[in-house]
Scaffold this active site. Sequence first.
Site, mmCIF file in Angstrom:
data_model
loop_
_atom_site.group_PDB
_atom_site.id
_atom_site.type_symbol
_atom_site.label_atom_id
_atom_site.label_comp_id
_atom_site.label_asym_id
_atom_site.label_seq_id
_atom_site.Cartn_x
_atom_site.Cartn_y
_atom_site.Cartn_z
ATOM 1 N N SER A 288 0.822 -1.205 0.000
ATOM 2 C CA SER A 288 0.000 0.000 0.000
ATOM 3 C C SER A 288 0.862 1.264 0.000
ATOM 4 O O SER A 288 1.604 1.508 -0.951
ATOM 5 C CB SER A 288 -0.966 -0.029 1.186
ATOM 6 N N ASP B 26 -9.800 -5.183 -4.727
ATOM 7 C CA ASP B 26 -9.142 -4.118 -3.969
ATOM 8 C C ASP B 26 -9.825 -2.789 -4.259
ATOM 9 O O ASP B 26 -9.820 -2.328 -5.409
ATOM 10 C CB ASP B 26 -7.656 -4.062 -4.350
ATOM 11 N N HIS C 57 -7.638 -5.327 -0.312
ATOM 12 C CA HIS C 57 -6.429 -4.566 -0.005
ATOM 13 C C HIS C 57 -5.582 -5.190 1.098
ATOM 14 O O HIS C 57 -4.345 -5.126 1.050
ATOM 15 C CB HIS C 57 -6.804 -3.133 0.378
#
Length: 259
Positions: A23, A198, A235
């Site tokens: 991320s 995601d 995610h």
Amino acid sequence: MPAVYDYVLGQTGNKDLVYVGHSQGTTQMFAALSDETIAPLIQPRTSYYIALAPVAYVGNVESQMLHELSRSYLPEMMLRFGMEEWLPDESLLHYIDPKLCAVDASFCSSLLVAVGGCSLQQKNVSAVVNYLKIQPAGTSVKNLVHWTQSIREDTYQMFDYESEKKNEEHYKQKQPPQYDLSKINLPPKTLFFTGGMDTLADPTDVNRLIRLMQIATADDASKMPLDYNILSYDHLDFTIAITANVQVYDKILKHLSED
């Protein structure tokens, strides 16, 4: 980033390292490798760049909470009033969240959806209470402002001080510099692990990122990132899914063992 590299390589005595980011950890690396000053300090000392849920552009992020923050300009107001921390007492949340989960398990799922746009589909449901003992984590208000700017403007650029004078002071120009990913200086080998579910590293934004990588590696196709797209992953699944050891970690270790 250069300071991190100096420390790690100084401690290990190695000449290079494998960078694994998830991320925002990938956002930082994309920025570093796109910066003409920083990239020469990073790229030659990176044998592998492994990007889990890679994030650069976030114009298509689906998180309702982030969109509301972006539209409300609340983080900007907090910054103007001198507030520096977002979730300054996160330990309180980490105490309360598991207690509420014990009363109503659906609360855990709702919280994960609100904060990370995630579901429990690929996760160990019995372990979610433990996840919430450390998540959500706090950050700086300035960092949150930067993210909301990126969502509103659909850009990948340095922090906008929203004042031509202040931008001039920091960047020697009236507008914040853009990170030109079409000219990114990638290391010899790069792996992407992307998710079809995601909502933060949204597939539309990831595809935009991949197209820019194709432009950047047009003269050296060997540097083009290899993308492992896992359609069922959201995610957080790259770090905590029950299948992550097979879908992600085993693949990473296989690549590293081949060099």
